[in-house]
Design a protein around this motif. Structure first.
Motif, PDB file in Angstrom:
ATOM      1  N   LEU A 191       4.629 -13.327   1.151  1.00  0.00           N
ATOM      2  CA  LEU A 191       4.950 -11.617   0.696  1.00  0.00           C
ATOM      3  C   LEU A 191       5.515 -11.081   1.882  1.00  0.00           C
ATOM      4  O   LEU A 191       6.247 -10.076   1.714  1.00  0.00           O
ATOM      5  N   LYS A 192       4.926 -11.373   3.035  1.00  0.00           N
ATOM      6  CA  LYS A 192       5.436 -10.688   4.360  1.00  0.00           C
ATOM      7  C   LYS A 192       6.812 -10.999   4.786  1.00  0.00           C
ATOM      8  O   LYS A 192       7.451 -10.362   5.617  1.00  0.00           O
ATOM      9  N   LEU A 193       7.354 -12.105   4.357  1.00  0.00           N
ATOM     10  CA  LEU A 193       8.876 -12.573   4.622  1.00  0.00           C
ATOM     11  C   LEU A 193       9.772 -11.389   3.795  1.00  0.00           C
ATOM     12  O   LEU A 193      10.862 -10.987   4.552  1.00  0.00           O
ATOM     13  N   ALA A 194       9.322 -10.756   2.551  1.00  0.00           N
ATOM     14  CA  ALA A 194      10.067 -10.058   1.946  1.00  0.00           C
ATOM     15  C   ALA A 194       9.685  -8.364   2.196  1.00  0.00           C
ATOM     16  O   ALA A 194      10.519  -7.564   2.226  1.00  0.00           O
ATOM     17  N   HIS A 195       8.363  -8.062   2.450  1.00  0.00           N
ATOM     18  CA  HIS A 195       7.681  -6.917   2.395  1.00  0.00           C
ATOM     19  C   HIS A 195       7.272  -6.546   3.370  1.00  0.00           C
ATOM     20  O   HIS A 195       6.772  -7.403   4.448  1.00  0.00           O
ATOM     21  N   ASP A 196       7.115  -4.994   3.821  1.00  0.00           N
ATOM     22  CA  ASP A 196       6.423  -4.845   5.148  1.00  0.00           C
ATOM     23  C   ASP A 196       5.024  -5.121   5.044  1.00  0.00           C
ATOM     24  O   ASP A 196       4.361  -5.019   4.002  1.00  0.00           O
ATOM     25  N   ALA A 197       4.373  -5.560   6.164  1.00  0.00           N
ATOM     26  CA  ALA A 197       3.309  -5.967   6.400  1.00  0.00           C
ATOM     27  C   ALA A 197       2.082  -4.982   5.742  1.00  0.00           C
ATOM     28  O   ALA A 197       1.065  -5.494   5.182  1.00  0.00           O
ATOM     29  N   GLY A 198       2.377  -3.679   6.117  1.00  0.00           N
ATOM     30  CA  GLY A 198       1.334  -2.727   5.726  1.00  0.00           C
ATOM     31  C   GLY A 198       1.343  -2.615   4.368  1.00  0.00           C
ATOM     32  O   GLY A 198       0.244  -2.445   3.803  1.00  0.00           O
ATOM     33  N   TYR A 199       2.637  -2.509   3.750  1.00  0.00           N
ATOM     34  CA  TYR A 199       2.355  -2.379   2.207  1.00  0.00           C
ATOM     35  C   TYR A 199       1.619  -3.568   1.367  1.00  0.00           C
ATOM     36  O   TYR A 199       0.993  -3.532   0.569  1.00  0.00           O
ATOM     37  N   VAL A 200       2.017  -5.079   1.997  1.00  0.00           N
ATOM     38  CA  VAL A 200       1.348  -6.146   1.390  1.00  0.00           C
ATOM     39  C   VAL A 200       0.045  -5.781   1.398  1.00  0.00           C
ATOM     40  O   VAL A 200      -0.969  -6.268   0.751  1.00  0.00           O
ATOM     41  N   ASP A 201      -0.662  -5.493   2.784  1.00  0.00           N
ATOM     42  CA  ASP A 201      -2.003  -5.401   2.884  1.00  0.00           C
ATOM     43  C   ASP A 201      -2.391  -4.362   1.975  1.00  0.00           C
ATOM     44  O   ASP A 201      -3.783  -4.467   1.605  1.00  0.00           O
ATOM     45  N   GLN A 202      -1.641  -3.299   1.632  1.00  0.00           N
ATOM     46  CA  GLN A 202      -2.344  -2.335   0.870  1.00  0.00           C
ATOM     47  C   GLN A 202      -2.438  -2.952  -0.710  1.00  0.00           C
ATOM     48  O   GLN A 202      -3.665  -2.513  -1.334  1.00  0.00           O
ATOM     49  N   VAL A 203      -1.409  -3.660  -0.940  1.00  0.00           N
ATOM     50  CA  VAL A 203      -1.761  -4.256  -2.373  1.00  0.00           C
ATOM     51  C   VAL A 203      -2.702  -5.117  -2.537  1.00  0.00           C
ATOM     52  O   VAL A 203      -3.572  -5.122  -3.379  1.00  0.00           O
ATOM     53  N   LEU A 204      -2.802  -6.012  -1.601  1.00  0.00           N
ATOM     54  CA  LEU A 204      -4.024  -6.898  -1.459  1.00  0.00           C
ATOM     55  C   LEU A 204      -5.370  -6.431  -1.370  1.00  0.00           C
ATOM     56  O   LEU A 204      -6.345  -7.101  -2.057  1.00  0.00           O
ATOM     57  N   ALA A 205      -5.419  -5.111  -0.796  1.00  0.00           N
ATOM     58  CA  ALA A 205      -6.798  -4.642  -0.661  1.00  0.00           C
ATOM     59  C   ALA A 205      -7.066  -3.304  -1.606  1.00  0.00           C
ATOM     60  O   ALA A 205      -8.055  -2.856  -2.066  1.00  0.00           O
ATOM     61  N   CYS A 206      -5.825  -3.388  -2.487  1.00  0.00           N
ATOM     62  CA  CYS A 206      -5.925  -2.381  -3.767  1.00  0.00           C
ATOM     63  C   CYS A 206      -6.077  -0.842  -3.124  1.00  0.00           C
ATOM     64  O   CYS A 206      -6.980  -0.271  -3.741  1.00  0.00           O
TER      65      CYS A 206
END
Length: 300
Positions: free
Chosen positions: A55-70
């Motif tokens: 996911l972090k290949l395409a999206h900012d790491a911070g946003y990915v972490d937000q989605v995974l943590a809801c």
């Protein structure tokens, strides 16, 4: 051989029946495919959730972490169009993993389809427009990172312009993005693809297919593609409530056949994703999405 189909029951995140996003279409699509004899045990493949590293290949790491943590900020949730709770987060991870799996199956078998995917409004920094993660962009970058493909073509025929995909892979020279969409439709502020064709409201079967047929020849001349991701959104249909174009069921079938036949005749693998489709008659909508799988099964 059976068409390889990727599906997970948790593609349906259980929205209320009156939600603007018709989440129940995924379950009804599988029922439609079963009625058409396309979901035997030799055909079905179940994806795993896409890992954060993909996911972090395409999206900012911070946003990915937000989605995974809801823990997605409310402002971004409003732009996505729904809250990102555990079921939505899992759904986004599974749909993305599903497109990666479908791409790998396409490379092996020539063609494969995901019963979700085409979330092309999710940009690098965040989701938008009912799209949490951009599955096709993630899958493209995974294939490049693994050297499974060197030149990738994205053919996006959803009625809405593929702004998020263009944002993510716009500077990636090994991925070419083509979007043919309604001119006066979402998003208001578009991000340029490598090739954009904007169609006027009311465009019907004949004009649509004529325009598409010409551009497929142009795309073939640009490179030797290792795989084509095909976003077969059915929101170009005349009865789609967010579409503004006027294709019929026969037009959808002719479109899908034109795209798949063109690239398979050249020996290029095709990975299909379903893209958008919006209707209060969700059974009719699922039947429209099933056309992609019916057509694709003829090339398996």
């Amino acid at each position: 051989m059976s068409l390889q189909i990727v599906h997970h029951p948790d593609y349906d995140a259980g929205f209320a029946v009156n939600h603007r996003f018709p989440m129940s279409k995924y379950k009804l699509l599988m029922e439609a495919l079963g009625a058409r004899g396309l979901t035997g045990p030799a055909a079905l493949n179940v994806p795993e959730p896409a890992p954060a590293s993909w996911l972090k290949l395409a999206h900012d790491a911070g946003y990915v972490d937000q989605v995974l943590a809801c823990e997605v900020p409310e402002k971004i949730e409003r732009e996505i169009g729904f809250p990102v709770g555990p079921r939505v987060s899992l759904r986004a991870q599974l749909a993305t993993g599903g497109t990666v799996l479908a791409a790998r199956l396409a490379l092996l078998n020539g063609i494969a389809c995901n019963t979700a995917g085409g979330s092309h409004h999710a940009r690098r920094a965040q989701g938008a427009g009912f799209c949490t993660f951009n599955d096709v962009a993630v899958a493209s970058l995974v294939l490049l990172a693994e050297a499974a493909a060197g030149n990738i073509l994205i053919v996006d025929l959803d009625v809405h312009q593929g702004d998020g995909t263009a944002d993510i892979v716009g500077e990636q020279r090994r991925v070419f993005t083509f979007s043919m969409h309604g001119d006066r439709n979402y998003p208001t502020r578009k991000i340029a693809s490598d090739l954009d064709i904007a169609l006027p409201d009311g465009t019907g079967d004949a004009a649509y297919l004529e325009r598409l047929g010409g551009v497929l020849q142009e795309l073939t001349a640009k490179a030797r593609w290792d795989i084509v991701f095909y976003n077969a959104g059915v929101d170009v249909h005349a009865e789609d409530r967010l579409g503004r174009l006027s294709l019929s069921n026969e037009g959808l079938r002719a479109r899908d056949d034109m795209v798949i036949r063109h690239f398979r005749a050249l020996g290029i693998p095709v990975c299909g994703v379903i893209g958008g489709g919006y209707s209060t008659d969700v059974a009719a909508l699922a039947a429209r999405h099933s056309i992609l799988f019916e057509v694709a099964s003829g090339f398996a």
